[in-house]
Design a protein around this motif. Sequence first.
Motif, PDB file in Angstrom:
ATOM      1  N   LEU A 256       0.959  -1.146   0.148  1.00 27.94           N
ATOM      2  CA  LEU A 256      -0.133  -0.124   0.091  1.00 27.94           C
ATOM      3  C   LEU A 256       0.890   1.004   0.038  1.00 27.94           C
ATOM      4  CD1 LEU A 256      -2.783   1.223   0.137  1.00 27.94           C
ATOM      5  CD2 LEU A 256      -2.820   1.018   2.803  1.00 27.94           C
ATOM      6  N   ALA A 257       0.670   1.884  -0.875  1.00 24.12           N
ATOM      7  CA  ALA A 257       1.518   3.334  -1.107  1.00 24.12           C
ATOM      8  C   ALA A 257       1.458   4.176   0.093  1.00 24.12           C
ATOM      9  CB  ALA A 257       1.172   3.913  -2.399  1.00 24.12           C
ATOM     10  N   PRO A 258       2.448   4.675   0.395  1.00 25.94           N
ATOM     11  CA  PRO A 258       2.389   5.540   1.888  1.00 25.94           C
ATOM     12  C   PRO A 258       1.048   6.868   1.775  1.00 25.94           C
ATOM     13  CG  PRO A 258       4.905   4.950   1.186  1.00 25.94           C
ATOM     14  CD  PRO A 258       3.986   4.409   0.209  1.00 25.94           C
ATOM     15  N   HIS A 259       1.460   7.371   0.761  1.00 31.13           N
ATOM     16  CA  HIS A 259       0.188   8.501   0.479  1.00 31.13           C
ATOM     17  C   HIS A 259      -1.064   7.817   0.515  1.00 31.13           C
ATOM     18  CE1 HIS A 259       0.471   7.202  -3.713  1.00 31.13           C
ATOM     19  NE2 HIS A 259      -0.636   7.903  -3.788  1.00 31.13           N
ATOM     20  N   ARG A 260      -1.309   6.693  -0.012  1.00 32.04           N
ATOM     21  CA  ARG A 260      -2.732   6.383   0.059  1.00 32.04           C
ATOM     22  C   ARG A 260      -2.914   5.739   1.645  1.00 32.04           C
ATOM     23  NH1 ARG A 260      -5.171   5.732  -5.015  1.00 32.04           N
ATOM     24  NH2 ARG A 260      -6.823   5.833  -3.631  1.00 32.04           N
ATOM     25  N   LEU A 261      -2.136   5.232   2.289  1.00 28.98           N
ATOM     26  CA  LEU A 261      -2.298   4.754   3.682  1.00 28.98           C
ATOM     27  C   LEU A 261      -2.546   6.020   4.663  1.00 28.98           C
ATOM     28  CD1 LEU A 261      -2.091   2.726   5.900  1.00 28.98           C
ATOM     29  CD2 LEU A 261       0.287   2.700   6.164  1.00 28.98           C
ATOM     30  N   ALA A 262      -1.812   7.013   4.310  1.00 26.25           N
ATOM     31  CA  ALA A 262      -1.856   8.272   5.031  1.00 26.25           C
ATOM     32  C   ALA A 262      -3.461   8.721   4.538  1.00 26.25           C
ATOM     33  CB  ALA A 262      -1.038   9.367   4.715  1.00 26.25           C
ATOM     34  N   GLU A 263      -3.834   8.812   3.409  1.00 25.14           N
ATOM     35  CA  GLU A 263      -5.293   9.119   3.040  1.00 25.14           C
ATOM     36  C   GLU A 263      -6.363   8.376   3.533  1.00 25.14           C
ATOM     37  OE1 GLU A 263      -8.044   8.974  -1.031  1.00 25.14           O
ATOM     38  OE2 GLU A 263      -5.683   8.821  -1.263  1.00 25.14           O
ATOM     39  N   THR A 264      -5.967   7.171   3.648  1.00 24.65           N
ATOM     40  CA  THR A 264      -6.982   6.040   4.350  1.00 24.65           C
ATOM     41  C   THR A 264      -7.204   6.480   6.021  1.00 24.65           C
ATOM     42  OG1 THR A 264      -6.287   4.392   2.814  1.00 24.65           O
ATOM     43  CG2 THR A 264      -7.668   3.898   4.880  1.00 24.65           C
ATOM     44  N   LEU A 287       1.103  -3.728  11.080  1.00 23.78           N
ATOM     45  CA  LEU A 287       1.283  -2.398  11.067  1.00 23.78           C
ATOM     46  C   LEU A 287       0.122  -1.843  11.851  1.00 23.78           C
ATOM     47  CD1 LEU A 287       3.422   0.291  10.500  1.00 23.78           C
ATOM     48  CD2 LEU A 287       1.819   0.565   8.594  1.00 23.78           C
ATOM     49  N   THR A 288       0.061  -1.087  13.090  1.00 25.91           N
ATOM     50  CA  THR A 288      -1.269  -0.818  13.823  1.00 25.91           C
ATOM     51  C   THR A 288      -1.748   0.636  13.625  1.00 25.91           C
ATOM     52  OG1 THR A 288       0.016  -0.121  15.772  1.00 25.91           O
ATOM     53  CG2 THR A 288      -0.363  -2.553  15.613  1.00 25.91           C
ATOM     54  N   PRO A 289      -3.032   1.210  13.865  1.00 23.16           N
ATOM     55  CA  PRO A 289      -3.389   2.633  14.073  1.00 23.16           C
ATOM     56  C   PRO A 289      -2.230   3.476  15.030  1.00 23.16           C
ATOM     57  CG  PRO A 289      -5.231   1.068  14.237  1.00 23.16           C
ATOM     58  CD  PRO A 289      -3.819   0.155  14.480  1.00 23.16           C
ATOM     59  N   ALA A 290      -1.744   2.917  15.930  1.00 18.94           N
ATOM     60  CA  ALA A 290      -0.924   3.697  16.786  1.00 18.94           C
ATOM     61  C   ALA A 290       0.486   4.044  15.884  1.00 18.94           C
ATOM     62  CB  ALA A 290      -0.372   3.068  17.749  1.00 18.94           C
ATOM     63  N   ASP A 291       1.009   2.967  15.148  1.00 22.42           N
ATOM     64  CA  ASP A 291       2.085   3.119  14.306  1.00 22.42           C
ATOM     65  C   ASP A 291       1.940   4.139  13.339  1.00 22.42           C
ATOM     66  OD1 ASP A 291       3.375   0.977  15.840  1.00 22.42           O
ATOM     67  OD2 ASP A 291       2.506  -0.572  14.562  1.00 22.42           O
ATOM     68  N   ILE A 292       0.711   4.027  12.641  1.00 20.46           N
ATOM     69  CA  ILE A 292       0.159   4.784  11.648  1.00 20.46           C
ATOM     70  C   ILE A 292       0.130   6.515  12.015  1.00 20.46           C
ATOM     71  CG2 ILE A 292      -1.309   5.436   9.925  1.00 20.46           C
ATOM     72  CD1 ILE A 292      -1.922   2.538   9.744  1.00 20.46           C
ATOM     73  N   ALA A 293      -0.233   6.678  13.081  1.00 17.55           N
ATOM     74  CA  ALA A 293      -0.654   7.751  13.798  1.00 17.55           C
ATOM     75  C   ALA A 293       0.730   8.491  14.303  1.00 17.55           C
ATOM     76  CB  ALA A 293      -1.312   7.633  15.073  1.00 17.55           C
ATOM     77  N   ALA A 294       1.738   7.668  14.366  1.00 13.13           N
ATOM     78  CA  ALA A 294       3.180   8.039  14.811  1.00 13.13           C
ATOM     79  C   ALA A 294       3.915   8.596  13.479  1.00 13.13           C
ATOM     80  CB  ALA A 294       3.997   6.905  15.579  1.00 13.13           C
TER      81      ALA A 294
END
Length: 466
Positions: A256-264, A287-294
């Motif tokens: 999953l492309a990083p910019h699409r993960l951020a968009e999601t 990869l968890t929501p906490a990881d993404i938020a960080a």
Amino acid sequence: MSFPDRVIQVLLTDQDRIAVEHGPRTVTRGELLAMIGKVAAGLRAAGLGPGSGVAMELGVSPESLAAYLAGYASGCRVLGVRPGLSRAQQRHLIDGGVEQVLTDEAVAKLLRGPAEPVDVRARPQDVARLIHTSGSTGRPKGCAQTYAAMSAHWSWGGAWGPATADLAARMDRYLLFGTLASAVVQDFAALCLLHGGTAVIPELGEGPLFPDVIERLRISASIMNVPRLYQMLTALSEKPVDTESLRALVVSGSPLAPHRLAETAERLGPVVFQSYGQTETGNLALLTPADIAAGVLDAVGRPQSGVEIDIRDGEIFARSPYQMTGYWRDPDQTAEVLVDGWVRTRDLGHFDDAGFLHLSGRTRDVIIVDALPVYAGPIEQVLASLPDVDQAYVVGTPDDRRGEAVHAFVVPRDGRVPDRAVLSAAVRDALGESSVPQTIEFVPEAPMAPSGKPDKRALLVLYPRP
């Protein structure tokens, strides 16, 4: 507690709690347990038990879920036949040591029998399930997991790590769709039932499933491949839907492309998990929501509890207590993939200083279509065997709809012009719908690489795909 005892014990408690919802119909834990007992009794009456092979050609329903659990409780070797396989592939699966095939009609007949208590007869050393994936020859390979492996499984087993426990806590209303022949679908259904949630099966035929189903059925958790996610994001941008009930969306199947993960994450909130694994290994990293938020957007997560990952010359090797013991009846392929107890994933990657795993490519000539592996070699062989074809070369390119798309370059034989419909039909008949090329380009010759071999990537430069 061993597999599948843990699931049965959960169903024995609070038997009035809703375990499965299918349209307007609800099935309690007690009712699901009774269905499991009836199917298991039917299997015993047919002389099937520990070590017997049972194939499931089933749709998605409470009865189908009960049939799978009955097969496991009986100690059988259970394999699911997923939709979309060619007849030749289906025959290959069924011929692989199967003593009985359960269809929806056969299960319905068994459910008319008397209810009996569920007697778990599974033996740790026996194979619990065969999860099939297409091999390099185009024929499905069965990844064998024992009952002992399933007892230690990241989802079915009792020792949940923190990431799995957090994910399970979000499974109050898990959307159960697709096919139960999929290990991923089975494993997340187990996570839901063991958490005490309800597996919600949508009624199909009402148009696109996502994103409307989240609002309509108050879904709290779902799994999704990357192409479906892209489709859902597009739909949400065109028509907003209430997704407030959603607490977990597990995305897997392809990068999953990083910019699409951020968009999601921005659109849906702190609900996105990204999962990495293979049929041979099960889930390896999350990869968890906490990881993404960080701000971690370009990794596939940290290894699951009990998983070991070793990077050897850039290639990912993995070892876990729930990996396959080998490919069913295929010692040669097993020897290529299992190396001193480690699974050679043939994916390329590395760890960063924080312990997150990053993927950088694949060593295999494989195209991931709708989260399923499609191998170029078998398609090329089918095309090259046809009368009007001299040579055939198959490549994959990124595709928002399906993850990757299959493209074929064909060198006609003796100046003939092959019929594209005939070529597509031949691939479909031999290998199934997912292997059919999206485009077929006729070319005079294939460019050569410095090694003297045909350079398939150079074809994409000469003839760019849409």
